[in-house]
Design an enzyme around this catalytic site. Structure first.
Site, short mmCIF file in Angstrom:
data_model
loop_
_atom_site.label_atom_id
_atom_site.label_comp_id
_atom_site.label_asym_id
_atom_site.label_seq_id
_atom_site.Cartn_x
_atom_site.Cartn_y
_atom_site.Cartn_z
N GLY A 10 0.99 -1.26 0.01
CA GLY A 10 0.00 0.07 0.12
C GLY A 10 0.77 1.47 0.08
O GLY A 10 2.23 1.17 -0.13
N PHE A 11 0.39 2.38 -0.06
CA PHE A 11 1.01 3.86 -0.08
C PHE A 11 1.87 3.87 1.12
O PHE A 11 3.11 3.91 0.90
CB PHE A 11 -0.08 4.93 -0.12
CG PHE A 11 0.32 6.09 0.39
CD1 PHE A 11 1.60 6.68 -0.20
CD2 PHE A 11 -0.29 6.89 1.45
CE1 PHE A 11 1.82 7.91 0.14
CE2 PHE A 11 -0.03 8.10 1.81
CZ PHE A 11 1.08 8.62 1.26
N ILE A 12 1.45 3.61 2.31
CA ILE A 12 2.37 4.16 3.61
C ILE A 12 3.25 2.69 3.73
O ILE A 12 4.20 2.79 4.05
CB ILE A 12 1.43 4.12 5.12
CG1 ILE A 12 0.53 5.59 4.48
CG2 ILE A 12 2.34 4.63 5.81
CD1 ILE A 12 -0.29 6.03 5.79
N ASN A 32 -3.17 -8.25 -0.15
CA ASN A 32 -4.17 -8.82 -1.15
C ASN A 32 -4.14 -7.85 -2.44
O ASN A 32 -5.08 -8.50 -3.19
CB ASN A 32 -5.38 -9.14 -0.37
CG ASN A 32 -6.24 -7.87 -0.03
OD1 ASN A 32 -5.78 -6.88 -0.37
ND2 ASN A 32 -7.56 -8.01 0.17
N GLY A 36 -3.55 -1.98 -2.49
CA GLY A 36 -2.08 -1.80 -2.67
C GLY A 36 -2.08 -2.29 -4.09
O GLY A 36 -2.67 -2.88 -4.73
N THR A 95 -12.87 -6.04 6.88
CA THR A 95 -11.13 -5.87 6.86
C THR A 95 -10.72 -5.27 8.03
O THR A 95 -9.85 -5.84 8.75
CB THR A 95 -10.92 -4.92 5.70
OG1 THR A 95 -11.51 -5.49 4.55
CG2 THR A 95 -9.35 -5.07 5.69
N ALA A 117 -1.93 0.73 12.83
CA ALA A 117 -2.00 1.67 12.34
C ALA A 117 -3.64 2.38 12.72
O ALA A 117 -4.58 1.76 12.19
CB ALA A 117 -1.68 1.71 11.01
N TYR A 153 -16.31 3.21 9.47
CA TYR A 153 -14.90 3.42 9.55
C TYR A 153 -14.47 3.71 10.64
O TYR A 153 -13.44 2.96 11.34
CB TYR A 153 -14.47 4.26 8.46
CG TYR A 153 -13.12 4.10 8.19
CD1 TYR A 153 -12.28 2.93 7.74
CD2 TYR A 153 -12.05 5.01 8.44
CE1 TYR A 153 -10.90 2.90 7.61
CE2 TYR A 153 -10.81 5.12 8.38
CZ TYR A 153 -10.32 4.10 7.84
OH TYR A 153 -9.06 4.21 7.97
N LYS A 157 -12.35 1.29 13.53
CA LYS A 157 -10.91 1.48 13.88
C LYS A 157 -10.80 1.76 15.46
O LYS A 157 -9.88 1.58 16.25
CB LYS A 157 -10.31 2.55 13.24
CG LYS A 157 -10.05 2.51 11.83
CD LYS A 157 -9.04 1.22 11.39
CE LYS A 157 -7.75 1.64 11.29
NZ LYS A 157 -6.88 0.51 10.92
#
Ligand code: UDP
Length: 323
Positions: A10-12, A32, A36, A95, A117, A153, A157
């Site tokens: 992924g990005f980070i 997966n 990403g 997820t 994260a 979301y 989290k």
């Protein structure tokens, strides 16, 4: 050391892999490739210290093997981007909740140190009120109604955070919870809604820059290089264990000013257009007016001092899209 990064393509996650490899660590990245992408890690494929596992974090046997053989786990895999979250609510919740539950349970099985994260979304819209100046880790949170899909979301989290803290307190699992504020930089795609890559891409091709709402909402953006360095420092700071820690930048900008700055820095002729949140995201959307972190905790813990300012951040994204 052997390091596992979930969401490593992924990005980070991919920037984290770059940095850890540069430090001489061996990196296992599981992804997966839903959000990403292989392009993010293409340059690492020949690196003998890098191992990509294309699989879901919900695949327990694979995760068990990876966690058992790694020393540290960075759990970066999560549903990403407001657009995706609005379009795929079931996938988002599954997820975030099942994935983190599994990572924590398996990390506990082998007593491995894990950094989760999290996100500034967990603060919700508390900063809209007049009483809140900056968001510090113990600020009360303010979520909207469950009929407003965006908050799913944030709640998922927040549940991840509760579970991580519970593992720390009850089972003595060494966990660190990093609440990431808006993180920007090369490789971030605009596909899932993120504002900076969207504005830059539109500006570069002279298409309208689309501001959602009236543009008076503000955000504070941090550069991915500052964020990744902070995550690595937190992982090796004993005082960070069992803590929730903001990671972000305090430089705040309205979305209107961001649009103007992107236009100026790309010398673009693009018009700035406004559309409603409803048109942008569909019904059931609610935005927060402001979001700016108090970073005194991370400054005290690891001397965090973000190096890239807003112009530098935008510049890096322009460079990325200009190739
Ligand atoms: N936004 C916008 N135009 C876009 C994408 C986003 O005006 O093309 C706005 C969005 O409504 C929000 C802010 O920019 O107020 C930041 O959006 P982003 O999705 O990047 O992050 P988040 O909302 O999670 O802070």
């Amino acid at each position: 050391m052997k390091i596992l990064i979930t969401g490593g393509a992924g990005f980070i996650g991919s920037h984290l892999a770059d940095q850890l490899l540069e430090m001489g660590e061996e990196v296992f990245a599981i992804d997966n490739l839903s959000t990403g992408c292989l392009k993010n890690i293409e340059h690492l494929r020949e690196n003998p210290g890098f191992h990509l596992i294309v699989d879901t974090i919900l695949h327990e046997a694979v995760m068990d093997d990876l966690i058992s053989k790694c020393d540290h786990i960075y759990h970066m895999a999560a549903a990403v981007g407001v657009k995706l979250i609005m379009n795929r609510p079931v996938q988002t919740l599954e997820t975030n909740i099942k994935g983190t539950e599994s990572v924590l349970r398996l990390s506990n099985r082998y007593k491995k140190k894990v950094l989760i994260a999290s996100t500034s979304e967990v603060y919700g819209k508390v900063m809209d009120g007049k009483g809140c100046s900056l968001l510090s880790e113990d600020t009360d949170r303010l979520m909207g109604s469950t009929t407003k899909r965006r908050w799913a979301y944030a709640c998922s989290k927040a549940l991840d955070e509760f579970l991580a803290l519970a593992y720390f307190e009850e089972k003595k699992l060494p966990v660190i919870i990093a609440r990431l504020f808006n993180t920007v930089g090369p490789r971030q795609t605009g596909q899932y809604g993120m504002v900076v890559p969207n504005f830059v891409q539109k500006a570069l091709i002279g298409k309208p820059i689309i501001v959602y709402g009236d543009g008076t909402q503000s955000r504070s953006f941090a550069h991915v290089s500052d964020v990744v360095k902070a995550l690595i420092s937190l992982m090796s700071e004993p005082m960070a264990v069992g803590q929730v820690i903001n990671v972000g930048n305090t430089e705040e900008v309205t979305i209107n000013d961001l649009a103007l700055l992107v236009k100026e820095m790309t010398s673009s002729e693009s018009e700035i257009e406004y559309i409603s949140y409803k048109k942008a995201y569909g019904p059931g959307f609610e935005d927060m007016k402001r979001r700016c972190p108090d970073i005194s905790k991370i400054r005290d813990l690891i001397g965090f001092d973000p190096k890239v300012d807003l112009r530098g951040i935008i510049h890096s994204v322009i460079e990325h899209y200009e190739g």
